[in-house]
Design an enzyme around this catalytic site. Structure first.
Site, PDB file in Angstrom:
ATOM      1  CG  HIS A   1      -7.739   8.077  -2.305  1.00 48.95           C
ATOM      2  ND1 HIS A   1      -7.434   7.383  -3.500  1.00 48.95           N
ATOM      3  CD2 HIS A   1      -7.780   7.089  -1.470  1.00 48.95           C
ATOM      4  CE1 HIS A   1      -7.180   6.304  -3.345  1.00 48.95           C
ATOM      5  NE2 HIS A   1      -7.413   5.656  -2.208  1.00 48.95           N
TER       6      HIS A   1
ATOM      7  NE  ARG B   1      -6.680   7.887   6.720  1.00 51.86           N
ATOM      8  CZ  ARG B   1      -6.992   7.025   5.628  1.00 51.86           C
ATOM      9  NH1 ARG B   1      -6.255   5.844   5.778  1.00 51.86           N
ATOM     10  NH2 ARG B   1      -7.980   6.974   4.906  1.00 51.86           N
TER      11      ARG B   1
ATOM     12  CG  HIS C   1     -10.156   9.290   0.998  1.00 52.44           C
ATOM     13  ND1 HIS C   1     -11.330   8.472   0.773  1.00 52.44           N
ATOM     14  CD2 HIS C   1      -9.325   8.566   1.872  1.00 52.44           C
ATOM     15  CE1 HIS C   1     -11.191   7.233   1.417  1.00 52.44           C
ATOM     16  NE2 HIS C   1      -9.975   7.380   2.026  1.00 52.44           N
TER      17      HIS C   1
ATOM     18  CG  PHE D   1      -2.413  -0.010   0.960  1.00 47.38           C
ATOM     19  CD1 PHE D   1      -2.869  -1.082   0.557  1.00 47.38           C
ATOM     20  CD2 PHE D   1      -3.062   1.202   0.938  1.00 47.38           C
ATOM     21  CE1 PHE D   1      -4.344  -1.068   0.253  1.00 47.38           C
ATOM     22  CE2 PHE D   1      -4.450   1.213   0.584  1.00 47.38           C
ATOM     23  CZ  PHE D   1      -5.079  -0.064   0.491  1.00 47.38           C
TER      24      PHE D   1
ATOM     25  CD  GLU E   1      -2.707   3.997  -1.187  1.00 53.96           C
ATOM     26  OE1 GLU E   1      -3.057   5.197  -1.008  1.00 53.96           O
ATOM     27  OE2 GLU E   1      -2.052   3.602  -0.567  1.00 53.96           O
TER      28      GLU E   1
ATOM     29  CG  LEU F   1     -11.464   5.270  -2.617  1.00 59.55           C
ATOM     30  CD1 LEU F   1     -10.993   6.684  -2.639  1.00 59.55           C
ATOM     31  CD2 LEU F   1     -11.528   4.589  -1.428  1.00 59.55           C
TER      32      LEU F   1
ATOM     33  NE  ARG G   1      -4.753   6.708   0.289  1.00 60.72           N
ATOM     34  CZ  ARG G   1      -5.344   6.258   1.198  1.00 60.72           C
ATOM     35  NH1 ARG G   1      -6.231   7.091   2.067  1.00 60.72           N
ATOM     36  NH2 ARG G   1      -5.706   4.994   0.971  1.00 60.72           N
TER      37      ARG G   1
ATOM     38  CD  GLN H   1      -5.237  10.760   2.647  1.00 56.16           C
ATOM     39  OE1 GLN H   1      -6.014   9.914   2.832  1.00 56.16           O
ATOM     40  NE2 GLN H   1      -3.968  10.618   2.922  1.00 56.16           N
TER      41      GLN H   1
HETATM   42  C1  LIG Z   1     -14.695   4.799   0.644  1.00 53.05           C
HETATM   43  C2  LIG Z   1     -13.756   4.771   1.757  1.00 53.05           C
HETATM   44  C3  LIG Z   1     -12.905   3.696   1.651  1.00 53.05           C
HETATM   45  C4  LIG Z   1     -12.002   3.712   2.654  1.00 53.05           C
HETATM   46  N1  LIG Z   1     -11.028   2.554   2.628  1.00 53.05           N
HETATM   47  C5  LIG Z   1     -10.233   2.568   3.673  1.00 53.05           C
HETATM   48  C6  LIG Z   1      -8.978   1.475   3.823  1.00 53.05           C
HETATM   49  O1  LIG Z   1      -9.010   0.472   3.025  1.00 53.05           O
HETATM   50  N2  LIG Z   1      -8.300   1.500   4.881  1.00 53.05           N
HETATM   51  C7  LIG Z   1      -8.217   2.681   5.871  1.00 53.05           C
HETATM   52  O2  LIG Z   1      -7.529   2.455   6.691  1.00 53.05           O
HETATM   53  N3  LIG Z   1      -9.251   3.490   5.792  1.00 53.05           N
HETATM   54  C8  LIG Z   1     -10.183   3.507   4.809  1.00 53.05           C
HETATM   55  N4  LIG Z   1     -11.089   4.626   4.665  1.00 53.05           N
HETATM   56  C9  LIG Z   1     -11.170   5.447   5.758  1.00 53.05           C
HETATM   57  C10 LIG Z   1     -11.816   4.887   7.048  1.00 53.05           C
HETATM   58  O3  LIG Z   1     -12.737   3.869   6.662  1.00 53.05           O
HETATM   59  C11 LIG Z   1     -12.512   5.609   7.921  1.00 53.05           C
HETATM   60  O4  LIG Z   1     -11.687   6.780   8.346  1.00 53.05           O
HETATM   61  C12 LIG Z   1     -12.901   5.015   8.919  1.00 53.05           C
HETATM   62  O5  LIG Z   1     -13.805   3.867   8.853  1.00 53.05           O
HETATM   63  C13 LIG Z   1     -13.807   5.752  10.115  1.00 53.05           C
HETATM   64  O6  LIG Z   1     -14.248   5.174  11.024  1.00 53.05           O
HETATM   65  P1  LIG Z   1     -15.291   5.813  12.213  1.00 53.05           P
HETATM   66  O7  LIG Z   1     -15.438   4.652  13.192  1.00 53.05           O
HETATM   67  O8  LIG Z   1     -14.229   7.034  12.773  1.00 53.05           O
HETATM   68  O9  LIG Z   1     -16.480   6.407  11.621  1.00 53.05           O
HETATM   69  P2  LIG Z   1     -17.717   6.014  10.752  1.00 53.05           P
HETATM   70  O10 LIG Z   1     -17.454   4.593  10.140  1.00 53.05           O
HETATM   71  O11 LIG Z   1     -17.744   7.166   9.520  1.00 53.05           O
HETATM   72  O12 LIG Z   1     -18.770   5.971  11.562  1.00 53.05           O
HETATM   73  C14 LIG Z   1     -19.383   7.279  12.084  1.00 53.05           C
HETATM   74  C15 LIG Z   1     -20.669   6.683  12.889  1.00 53.05           C
HETATM   75  O13 LIG Z   1     -21.056   8.112  13.614  1.00 53.05           O
HETATM   76  C16 LIG Z   1     -22.388   7.983  13.450  1.00 53.05           C
HETATM   77  N5  LIG Z   1     -22.816   9.660  13.678  1.00 53.05           N
HETATM   78  C17 LIG Z   1     -22.299  10.637  13.196  1.00 53.05           C
HETATM   79  N6  LIG Z   1     -22.715  11.721  13.426  1.00 53.05           N
HETATM   80  C18 LIG Z   1     -23.760  11.578  14.388  1.00 53.05           C
HETATM   81  C19 LIG Z   1     -24.673  12.100  14.901  1.00 53.05           C
HETATM   82  N7  LIG Z   1     -24.866  13.333  14.921  1.00 53.05           N
HETATM   83  N8  LIG Z   1     -25.311  11.365  16.125  1.00 53.05           N
HETATM   84  C20 LIG Z   1     -25.193  10.222  16.240  1.00 53.05           C
HETATM   85  N9  LIG Z   1     -24.591   9.372  15.300  1.00 53.05           N
HETATM   86  C21 LIG Z   1     -23.723  10.063  14.591  1.00 53.05           C
HETATM   87  C22 LIG Z   1     -22.784   7.449  12.119  1.00 53.05           C
HETATM   88  O14 LIG Z   1     -24.305   7.013  12.322  1.00 53.05           O
HETATM   89  C23 LIG Z   1     -21.748   6.244  12.076  1.00 53.05           C
HETATM   90  O15 LIG Z   1     -22.231   5.135  13.202  1.00 53.05           O
HETATM   91  C24 LIG Z   1     -11.828   4.759   3.679  1.00 53.05           C
HETATM   92  C25 LIG Z   1     -12.636   5.628   3.385  1.00 53.05           C
HETATM   93  C26 LIG Z   1     -13.792   5.680   2.564  1.00 53.05           C
HETATM   94  C27 LIG Z   1     -14.813   6.697   2.534  1.00 53.05           C
END
Ligand SMILES: Cc1cc2nc3c(=O)[nH]c(=O)nc-3n(C[C@H](O)[C@H](O)[C@H](O)COP(=O)(O)OP(=O)(O)OC[C@H]3O[C@@H](n4cnc5c(N)ncnc54)[C@H](O)[C@@H]3O)c2cc1C
Length: 581
Positions: free
Chosen positions: A244, A396, A354, A122, A257, A254, A288, A242
């Site tokens: 992507h 990142r 991203h 990666f 990568e 997306l 990135r 960032q």
């Molecule tokens: C398309 C895509 C592909 C990716 N691929 C990778 C990868 O391969 N490897 C990697 O390391 N990273 C990757 N990333 C980044 C990574 O997936 C995210 O940064 C990470 O999953 C975020 O996790 P989280 O638990 O912080 O938030 P999220 O998974 O975004 O969850 C947020 C949560 O907060 C809740 N929430 C938000 N606002 C409120 C509110 N006001 N009230 C109540 N609940 C709320 C939502 O309901 C949700 O449950 C990718 C991101 C994207 C967009």
């Protein structure tokens, strides 16, 4: 008023929130556990973590020699030395045991022929401190995040975690500087609920919806960041956002990568593999920020495809079997959205907004810190993309967000559990829902002709133009003026839907308010930072300036202005060097 009382509240049910919930609610040997509830505006398995494709980085060394120290070095260098190295060390060490923990929970990783967790290369991940690419990303085809989310959710259900699905949190409650809960809407009924608790952990994800072209889901509006910011807590390093390199042209969806990890190549209009000129060692697998800038440069210099603002991601030289087995979902996306078979035709791509490197400042136990002296706010925690611990610094590396959410979700859950077991429950402030009721009343009584959708799309288009991959003083100053204008127009919004049941227009209005605040913080930080570092690239200050800028930004809300302070970077093992790949 509906009132609920818990020991701990977790806001967000993505990877960070679910991991934290699992740890926080774990019973001790006598069967005792704190009462924990998870509030999520989405049904948990719809969280953005589920879309993560490429993988989770951990130095397991299953296919070749690897060490957590190398992972740490790559993370620090990838982040252009703005990474707090004490936190990066914890992340890279604990990545290994945490990935095995996920495996033991039943996560169906792809496997090597001898049954170990499979790993692939990666961007920016190297062996022996930068000598060449290393296979470090653990994956489940291109559905890694989906598998993490499903696995953690199942474990939470098994452990009996209490969920409030489709509850939209709108305020953090505090009394005399101590956390005492949150206010939330029940989306289905529009009813306001007060959740009274000793501790709150925000895990609300990113804010990519600030930009027009983004890989982020519609719901990624930075709620948690903005809610705490409004309560006087600073946001850290928000100017680092960032892009992507490979979003589907015009859509931003997306293309992982991992497509380049499996051997994909970027080409310009003459078919040239241009990354050879920008990063001779890692080429298409450079970090990135560098690849996104290279694409912008190719386009600026007329080498975009047909002179337009995109280039091609070419997988056609790869074995069709590899594409189908290791990249099935992106093959599907490309077929669905572009009508292209990636085995036969290259994919048109452009950089897409991203990931927020910045967020709510925390220590390595996910405790929220409120100043440059690292003072902790009792009972408040943040983990995952909404937090800034800071393991990503200015940029990142791919696979490091999944590691971050799992490692610091786990540590945060444990710290919250310990706190919730011993701390007293602080009484609620008078009229805990007062602020929210006022906001709703203002929106309901709006008499102007403005709409949320219009203001939002202008914000997104302007941010894309003026505060994305390359920035200048002129553009950023203009952008601040635009944000001021949009904020003013926001006060004239008139809602069409005056009902209470599933009033998503009202929630959209709340979310737009957050995006406007976060855009203002991002642009103010970017204007002040007169250097280029990681994803923050100033055309008028093209060099990194360690003498003046090797420090974190802390942004505080002061009325309708942003006040900036700065905090030192923790440097333990690796002194800043020139960043060559
Ligand atoms: C398309 C895509 C592909 C990716 N691929 C990778 C990868 O391969 N490897 C990697 O390391 N990273 C990757 N990333 C980044 C990574 O997936 C995210 O940064 C990470 O999953 C975020 O996790 P989280 O638990 O912080 O938030 P999220 O998974 O975004 O969850 C947020 C949560 O907060 C809740 N929430 C938000 N606002 C409120 C509110 N006001 N009230 C109540 N609940 C709320 C939502 O309901 C949700 O449950 C990718 C991101 C994207 C967009």
């Amino acid at each position: 008023m509906a009132l609920h009382t818990f020991d701990g509240i977790i806001v967000g049910a993505g990877g960070a929130g679910l991991m934290a919930a699992l740890q926080a609610s774990r019973p001790d040997s006598s069967g005792k556990s704190p009462r924990i509830a998870v509030l999520s505006k989405l049904y948990p398995t719809r969280s953005h973590t589920g879309t993560a494709q490429g993988g989770i980085g951990a130095a397991l060394g299953n296919l070749e020699d690897d060490k957590w120290e190398w992972h740490m070095f790559d993370t620090v260098k990838g982040g252009d030395y703005l990474v707090d190295q004490d936190a990066a060390e914890i992340m890279c060490r604990e990545a290994v045991e945490t990935v095995y923990e996920l495996e033991h929970m039943g996560l169906p990783f792809s496997r090597t022929p001898d049954g170990k967790i499979a790993q692939r290369p990666f961007g920016g991940h190297t062996r022996e401190f930068g000598k060449g690419p290393v296979r470090r990303s653990c994956y489940a085809a291109d559905r890694t995040g989906h598998m993490i989310l499903q696995t953690l959710y199942q474990q939470c259900i098994k452990q009996g975690v209490t969920f409030f699905d489709e509850y939209h949190v709108v305020d953090l409650l505090m009394k005399e500087g101590v956390t005492c809960g949150v206010a939330a809407f029940q989306i289905a009924t529009g009813e306001l609920h007060t959740f009274h608790s000793k501790a709150v952990l925000f895990a609300t994800g990113g804010c990519g919806r600030m930009y027009k072209i983004t890989s982020n889901a519609l719901t990624l509006t930075g709620d948690g960041m903005a809610v705490v910011y409004r309560r006087g807590i600073p946001l850290q390093d928000m100017e680092f956002f960032q892009f992507h390199p490979t979003g589907i042209y015009k859509m931003g969806i997306l293309i992982t990568e991992a497509a380049r990890g499996e051997g994909g190549i970027l080409r310009n209009r003459s078919g040239e593999r241009f990354m050879e000129r920008y990063a001779p060692t890692l080429k298409d697998l450079a970090p990135r920020d560098m690849v996104s800038r290279a694409i912008y440069r190719e386009v600026q210099e007329g080498r975009g495809i047909d002179g337009k603002d995109y280039v091609l991601l070419d997988l056609t030289h790869l074995d069709a079997k590899v594409i189908h087995a290791k990249l099935p979902d992106i093959t599907d996306f490309v077929e669905t959205y572009l009508g292209i078979d990636p085995v036969k035709q290259p994919i048109p791509i452009q950089p897409t907004a991203h990931y927020a490197m910045g967020g709510i400042p925390t220590d390595s136990d996910a405790r929220v810190i409120v100043d440059e002296r690292r003072s902790v706010l009792p009972g408040l925690y943040a983990a995952g993309e909404c937090a800034c611990v800071s393991v990503h610094g200015g940029n990142r590396l791919g696979t490091n967000s999944l590691v971050d959410i799992i490692v610091f979700g786990r540590r945060g859950g444990r710290a919250l559990r310990e706190y919730a077991m011993r701390a007293p429950l602080t009484s609620l402030p008078a009229d805990p829902e007062g602020v929210t009721k006022e906001r709703i009343a203002r929106l309901r009584q709006g008499k102007g002709s403005e709409t949320v959708a219009k203001i939002r799309s202008e914000l997104q288009a302007e941010m894309m133009e003026k505060a994305s991959v390359f920035r200048t003083k002129e553009n950023l100053e203009q952008m601040l003026g635009i944000i001021r204008g949009l904020k003013d127009r926001y006060t004239k919004v008139r809602l069409q839907d005056t009902g209470t049941i599933f009033n998503t227009e009202l929630l959209d209005a709340f979310e737009l308010d957050y995006l406007l605040d976060l855009a203002q913080v991002t642009v103010t930080g970017a204007l002040n930072r007169t250097e280029s570092r990681g994803a923050h690239s100033r055309e008028d200050f093209p060099k990194r300036d360690d003498a003046n800028w090797l420090k974190h930004t802390l942004a505080y809300r002061k009325g309708d202005q942003v006040e900036l302070k700065y905090k030192p970077v923790s440097i333990t093992r690796f002194q800043p060097q020139e960043r060559k790949y």
